[in-house]
Design an enzyme around this catalytic site. Structure first.
Site, PDB file in Angstrom:
ATOM      1  N   VAL A 257       0.811  -1.223   0.000  1.00 30.08           N
ATOM      2  CA  VAL A 257       0.000   0.000   0.000  1.00 30.08           C
ATOM      3  C   VAL A 257       0.846   1.276   0.000  1.00 30.08           C
ATOM      4  O   VAL A 257       0.291   2.377  -0.008  1.00 30.08           O
ATOM      5  CB  VAL A 257      -0.961   0.046   1.211  1.00 30.08           C
ATOM      6  CG1 VAL A 257      -1.888  -1.150   1.212  1.00 30.08           C
ATOM      7  CG2 VAL A 257      -0.197   0.143   2.532  1.00 30.08           C
ATOM      8  N   LYS A 258       2.158   1.153   0.000  1.00 31.17           N
ATOM      9  CA  LYS A 258       3.010   2.333   0.126  1.00 31.17           C
ATOM     10  C   LYS A 258       3.180   3.073  -1.200  1.00 31.17           C
ATOM     11  O   LYS A 258       2.877   2.555  -2.274  1.00 31.17           O
ATOM     12  CB  LYS A 258       4.370   1.934   0.700  1.00 31.17           C
ATOM     13  CG  LYS A 258       4.290   1.317   2.102  1.00 31.17           C
ATOM     14  CD  LYS A 258       3.629   2.250   3.098  1.00 31.17           C
ATOM     15  CE  LYS A 258       3.753   1.787   4.530  1.00 31.17           C
ATOM     16  NZ  LYS A 258       2.968   0.590   4.866  1.00 31.17           N
ATOM     17  N   ASN A 259       3.711   4.310  -1.119  1.00 30.63           N
ATOM     18  CA  ASN A 259       3.900   5.151  -2.310  1.00 30.63           C
ATOM     19  C   ASN A 259       4.735   4.452  -3.375  1.00 30.63           C
ATOM     20  O   ASN A 259       4.497   4.599  -4.567  1.00 30.63           O
ATOM     21  CB  ASN A 259       4.582   6.468  -1.936  1.00 30.63           C
ATOM     22  CG  ASN A 259       3.676   7.398  -1.165  1.00 30.63           C
ATOM     23  OD1 ASN A 259       2.719   6.971  -0.527  1.00 30.63           O
ATOM     24  ND2 ASN A 259       3.993   8.684  -1.190  1.00 30.63           N
TER      25      ASN A 259
END
Length: 413
Positions: free
Chosen positions: A196-198
């Site tokens: 879910v990270k950038n």
């Protein structure tokens, strides 16, 4: 409409990088990991970067590297994901939790009050992508009176001569502090590349070193690469090069290396990050703020101030004058309308395990206050204008229904 919370960014460049890895038939740690580490150095301005298989394993390794052990204390915010404290517990040490500021970052004054002769490190957490107040924290750990309390017990601790500052930058790759990459403001910065990270590698993380000049960051990089591979003197890629099979194990390491098949995803994304992915995140955050600022129940998140700018990893919507139960009902309404949201974070003292070992949420009133009114809205590059408008309309409707058309929803004149 069905809007997911945080799907990964997968375009043709990501697919091409993964296919290239598969076609070259080298999928564990190798050239893609090295290429990703070099891109991270360019993005963060760090002195060294070591890719690993998760933020958590990277934090455990760095605490062990510094000699953190039973009897030691490490200061952390109560308002963070459990991994921040669990990494300390896995080393046998004690997490000392402190409260946060209204911007969701750790309170430097609370840090200062919590320091004892047992304090070996501080893990500051960049919640939602906003950097902590690193100048204030660095001033504390370099204060001569605080240094007198520091009790070094290992070679690394003697060399540093003070409390170690680690940035839990799981949310904040690309964030800045005084127009420089925020990563350079800590001795060690650890990123997460979870799905879910950038930037994602599906699962993964990276340790960035910005240790003072008494350390050789290149030498520490080489040591940590071995540490992340069982203390082995050669990785599998090096061993595959001809008659190069012989290796040695020279200390008790961990097995936490990142494979190339994962690095390939992150490698494609990081090359798009500054010019494409990060600006799109910022654009969505600005849209949320513009559309919600007219309502007096909207607490404007700090995304940029005189010294800091967020990486726009999360949009932490907070609503004035609501209870935790009110917040949960608004979430239920949004979910019923096809909008998947989240909450960041349940403060650690509210979780069963931490309660069982003595932590109490009553000791961290601001952590609870911020948690009780927070809803993390979707924010990612693929989100369309139509979807943003739909989210905002339903947030307003959800608050309106809950408030029963009370003064909570009065428009600011």
């Amino acid at each position: 409409m069905n809007i997911p919370f945080s799907p990964p960014f997968i375009d043709q460049s990501v697919i091409d990088q993964v296919l290239d890895t598969l076609q070259n038939k080298w999928i564990t740690s190798g050239p893609k990991v090295k290429a990703l580490e070099l891109e991270i150095l360019k993005l963060t301005g760090s002195k060294a970067a070591v890719c690993v298989n998760s933020w958590t394993s990277g934090a455990i390794m760095m605490l062990k590297w510094f000699g953190i052990k039973e009897g030691d204390e490490v200061i952390v915010p109560a308002y963070t994901y459990c991994a921040t404290a669990l990494s300390i517990l896995h080393c046998g040490a004690t997490p000392v939790m402190v409260d946060i500021l209204d911007d969701l970052t750790i309170d430097p004054l609370k840090i200062k009050q919590a320091i004892t002769s047992k304090t070996k490190a501080i893990i500051a957490v960049d919640i939602a992508g906003l950097p902590c107040h690193y100048e204030a924290i660095n001033s504390i750990i370099k204060d001569p009176d605080i240094n007198q309390l520091f009790n070094p017990e290992t070679d690394k601790q003697n060399l540093l001569g003070r409390i170690l500052l680690i940035s839990d930058a799981a949310h904040s790759i690309g964030a800045t502090y005084r127009n420089l990459p925020a990563a350079v403001k800590s001795d060690i910065t650890i990123f997460s590349f979870h799905a879910v990270k950038n930037i994602t590698t599906a699962e993964g993380g990276c340790i960035c070193l910005n240790l003072p000049e008494v350390f050789d960051n290149t030498e520490e990089y080489n040591f940590l690469k071995m540490f992340s591979l069982n203390g082995q003197t050669k990785d599998a890629f090096a061993k595959s090069m001809g008659a190069n099979w012989r290796y040695d194990i020279i200390f008790k390491g961990l097995k936490i290396n990142m494979p190339d098949i994962c690095a390939a995803i992150g490698l494609a994304q990081i090359r798009l990050y500054n010019d494409h992915l990060l600006p799109l995140r910022k654009k969505i955050a600005m849209k949320y703020c513009h559309k919600l600022k007219m309502f007096n129940w909207f607490i404007h998140p700090i995304l940029k101030d005189k010294t800091r700018e967020s990486s726009y990893h999360l949009f932490p919507l907070r609503i004035k004058n609501i209870t935790e139960a009110d917040r949960d009902q608004i979430i239920d309404f949004l979910v019923s309308r096809g909008i998947n949201v989240n909450v960041h974070f349940i403060p650690m003292p509210m979780l069963s395990y931490f309660k069982s070992i003595g932590y109490k949420i009553e000791d961290y009133p601001n952590s609870y206050k911020q948690y009780a009114c927070e809803i993390s809205l979707p924010i990612y590059p693929q989100l369309t204008d139509e979807e943003v408008n739909y989210i905002v309309e339903n947030v307003i409707d959800g608050v309106n229904i809950k408030a029963n058309k009370s003064k909570l929803l009065e428009v600011v004149s």
